[in-house]
Design a protein around this motif. Structure first.
Motif, mmCIF file in Angstrom:
data_model
loop_
_atom_site.group_PDB
_atom_site.id
_atom_site.type_symbol
_atom_site.label_atom_id
_atom_site.label_comp_id
_atom_site.label_asym_id
_atom_site.label_seq_id
_atom_site.Cartn_x
_atom_site.Cartn_y
_atom_site.Cartn_z
ATOM 1 N N ILE A 66 -9.903 11.860 -3.776
ATOM 2 C CA ILE A 66 -9.822 11.912 -2.506
ATOM 3 C C ILE A 66 -11.308 11.677 -1.947
ATOM 4 C CG2 ILE A 66 -12.190 13.940 -3.631
ATOM 5 C CD1 ILE A 66 -11.775 14.980 -0.778
ATOM 6 N N ASP A 67 -11.996 10.494 -2.452
ATOM 7 C CA ASP A 67 -13.416 10.309 -1.364
ATOM 8 C C ASP A 67 -13.011 9.048 -1.747
ATOM 9 O OD1 ASP A 67 -13.580 10.684 -4.128
ATOM 10 O OD2 ASP A 67 -15.806 10.307 -4.307
ATOM 11 N N HIS A 68 -11.756 8.335 -2.162
ATOM 12 C CA HIS A 68 -11.897 6.523 -2.830
ATOM 13 C C HIS A 68 -10.425 6.435 -1.317
ATOM 14 C CE1 HIS A 68 -14.744 5.977 -5.827
ATOM 15 N NE2 HIS A 68 -14.760 7.782 -5.506
ATOM 16 N N ALA A 69 -8.939 7.532 -1.739
ATOM 17 C CA ALA A 69 -7.840 6.922 -0.699
ATOM 18 C C ALA A 69 -8.102 7.435 -0.127
ATOM 19 C CB ALA A 69 -7.341 7.425 -2.870
ATOM 20 N N ASN A 70 -8.431 8.075 0.735
ATOM 21 C CA ASN A 70 -8.090 9.654 1.956
ATOM 22 C C ASN A 70 -8.510 8.583 3.779
ATOM 23 O OD1 ASN A 70 -7.264 12.331 2.773
ATOM 24 N ND2 ASN A 70 -8.619 12.370 0.995
ATOM 25 N N GLY A 71 -8.965 7.466 3.244
ATOM 26 C CA GLY A 71 -8.671 6.086 4.359
ATOM 27 C C GLY A 71 -7.182 5.082 4.433
ATOM 28 N N ALA A 72 -6.492 5.372 2.921
ATOM 29 C CA ALA A 72 -5.695 4.497 3.060
ATOM 30 C C ALA A 72 -4.256 4.870 3.888
ATOM 31 C CB ALA A 72 -5.056 4.889 1.364
ATOM 32 N N TYR A 73 -4.106 6.113 4.648
ATOM 33 C CA TYR A 73 -3.218 5.938 5.840
ATOM 34 C C TYR A 73 -3.937 5.157 6.731
ATOM 35 C CZ TYR A 73 -6.459 8.273 8.752
ATOM 36 O OH TYR A 73 -7.404 8.290 9.758
ATOM 37 N N GLN A 74 -4.826 4.274 6.735
ATOM 38 C CA GLN A 74 -4.785 3.536 8.141
ATOM 39 C C GLN A 74 -4.253 1.872 8.591
ATOM 40 O OE1 GLN A 74 -9.001 3.304 8.901
ATOM 41 N NE2 GLN A 74 -9.469 5.651 8.717
ATOM 42 N N PHE A 75 -3.698 2.391 6.672
ATOM 43 C CA PHE A 75 -2.910 0.459 6.591
ATOM 44 C C PHE A 75 -1.108 0.620 6.201
ATOM 45 C CE2 PHE A 75 -7.670 1.370 4.960
ATOM 46 C CZ PHE A 75 -7.931 0.004 6.075
ATOM 47 N N ASP A 76 -1.016 -0.922 6.683
ATOM 48 C CA ASP A 76 -0.026 -0.589 6.561
ATOM 49 C C ASP A 76 0.729 -0.272 4.724
ATOM 50 O OD1 ASP A 76 1.273 -0.309 9.050
ATOM 51 O OD2 ASP A 76 1.203 -2.861 8.784
ATOM 52 N N GLU A 77 0.315 -0.648 4.326
ATOM 53 C CA GLU A 77 0.251 -0.469 2.411
ATOM 54 C C GLU A 77 -0.756 -0.719 1.870
ATOM 55 O OE1 GLU A 77 3.428 -4.150 1.923
ATOM 56 O OE2 GLU A 77 1.502 -5.204 1.634
ATOM 57 N N VAL A 78 -1.316 -0.048 0.690
ATOM 58 C CA VAL A 78 -1.968 -0.196 -0.207
ATOM 59 C C VAL A 78 -1.284 -0.762 -1.299
ATOM 60 C CG1 VAL A 78 -4.084 1.417 1.058
ATOM 61 C CG2 VAL A 78 -2.196 1.834 -0.475
ATOM 62 N N TYR A 79 -2.518 -1.331 -2.670
ATOM 63 C CA TYR A 79 -2.380 -1.604 -3.317
ATOM 64 C C TYR A 79 -2.979 0.096 -4.753
ATOM 65 C CZ TYR A 79 0.619 -5.064 -2.712
ATOM 66 O OH TYR A 79 1.200 -6.614 -2.484
ATOM 67 N N MET A 80 -2.246 0.128 -6.140
ATOM 68 C CA MET A 80 -2.658 1.182 -6.758
ATOM 69 C C MET A 80 -1.608 1.540 -7.659
ATOM 70 S SD MET A 80 -3.714 5.654 -5.831
ATOM 71 C CE MET A 80 -1.672 5.429 -6.562
ATOM 72 N N ARG A 81 -2.705 1.149 -8.987
ATOM 73 C CA ARG A 81 -2.157 1.978 -10.317
ATOM 74 C C ARG A 81 -0.795 3.401 -10.258
ATOM 75 N NH1 ARG A 81 -5.313 0.996 -15.739
ATOM 76 N NH2 ARG A 81 -2.883 1.460 -16.799
ATOM 77 N N GLU A 82 -0.074 2.511 -10.594
ATOM 78 C CA GLU A 82 1.530 3.659 -10.260
ATOM 79 C C GLU A 82 0.526 5.345 -11.593
ATOM 80 O OE1 GLU A 82 5.441 1.829 -9.698
ATOM 81 O OE2 GLU A 82 4.582 1.887 -11.936
ATOM 82 N N GLU A 83 -0.188 5.096 -12.312
ATOM 83 C CA GLU A 83 -0.750 6.405 -13.025
ATOM 84 C C GLU A 83 -1.358 7.518 -12.015
ATOM 85 O OE1 GLU A 83 -0.250 3.026 -16.475
ATOM 86 O OE2 GLU A 83 -0.285 3.211 -14.045
#
Length: 261
Positions: A66-83
């Protein structure tokens, strides 16, 4: 900058703290920039980034909480491990976002903030990330490091030239290895020992503002090895998961029977 505090902790490395006291890190090279983590996403990150650099930016998530990923929507794409894909979907859901807003005071929200719109933003276009991938920013080379334990998809990033590791929540003085996404203490210890062998001098985490010496990994390893239910205390939150906390030499590990096995 409204909603954020910015500190240049090393040349070209900026600590960005959001209003809910979680750190993101912006690495700026001569050609490109990289943002590590996106915080809670209450305030728009673009103005704060643009106040630092106008270079093209890549966004990486240390893990899906929650505290690391909820700003991701502000970008066209982000990278993260599929796990951590399932975790990301859960932690950017309306229910989780609404739980964030319940903790916020109205005066701490941006002017004209649309609660309902924000709660429905979800994540964004998430692209797969693999340990060992390297991002060349121009004079700064950033390598993705496998740090799975806190969650199965946790990573760190190694700034090779600066000999600095950024590790989100993967290794810190109060590490959670008990949530449903956590691996075992045995796997946590093995990860710490493997990462400790890498070429870095200091590391930064998501919930403290100072550089930790690499030697702190020895404290984390020792605490994890010595943690047993009989020498630990019940942890005062997440009671449904029956967690315990063990502290030794300034390092705390929170675990439960499942992760101790």
């Amino acid at each position: 900058m409204q909603g954020f505090k910015i500190t240049e902790v090393n040349p070209g490395l900026f600590l960005i703290k959001d209003i809910l006291e979680v750190n993101m890190y912006l690495i700026v090279g001569s050609e490109k920039a990289l943002l590590f983590d996106t915080g809670y996403g209450i305030y728009d990150l673009h103005p704060v980034i643009e106040s630092i650099t106008d270079k093209p930016i890549t966004v990486i998530l240390g893990h899906g909480h929650i505290d690391h990923a909820n700003g991701a929507y502000q970008f066209d794409e982000v990278y993260m491990r599929e796990e951590d894909n399932e975790l990301l979907a859960e932690h950017t859901s309306k229910n989780i976002r609404d739980s964030i807003l319940e903790r916020m005071k109205e005066e701490d929200l941006p002017p004209g903030f649309d609660r309902e719109k924000w709660s429905l933003e979800g994540a964004c276009n998430v692209k797969p990330l693999k340990p060992g991938e390297v991002f060349d920013l121009g004079g700064k080379t950033v390598e993705v490091i496998d740090m799975a334990a806190h969650t199965g998809g946790s990573i760190g990033v190694l700034l090779r030239e600066d000999r600095i590791l950024l590790d989100s929540d993967s290794a810190n003085t109060h590490c959670w290895i008990f949530v449903p996404q956590s691996l075992s203490l045995r796997e946590y210890i093995a990860m710490l020992e493997r990462v400790k062998a890498l070429d870095f001098d200091v590391f930064y985490v998501a919930h403290q503002d100072y550089a930790h010496p690499k030697s702190d990994f020895d404290k984390f390893i020792k605490a994890a090895k010595n943690a047993k239910i009989e020498n630990s205390k019940p942890y005062d939150s997440w009671e449904e998961l029956n967690p315990y906390i063990y502290t030794e030499d300034g390092a705390s590990i929170v675990f439960n029977e499942r992760t101790l096995a």
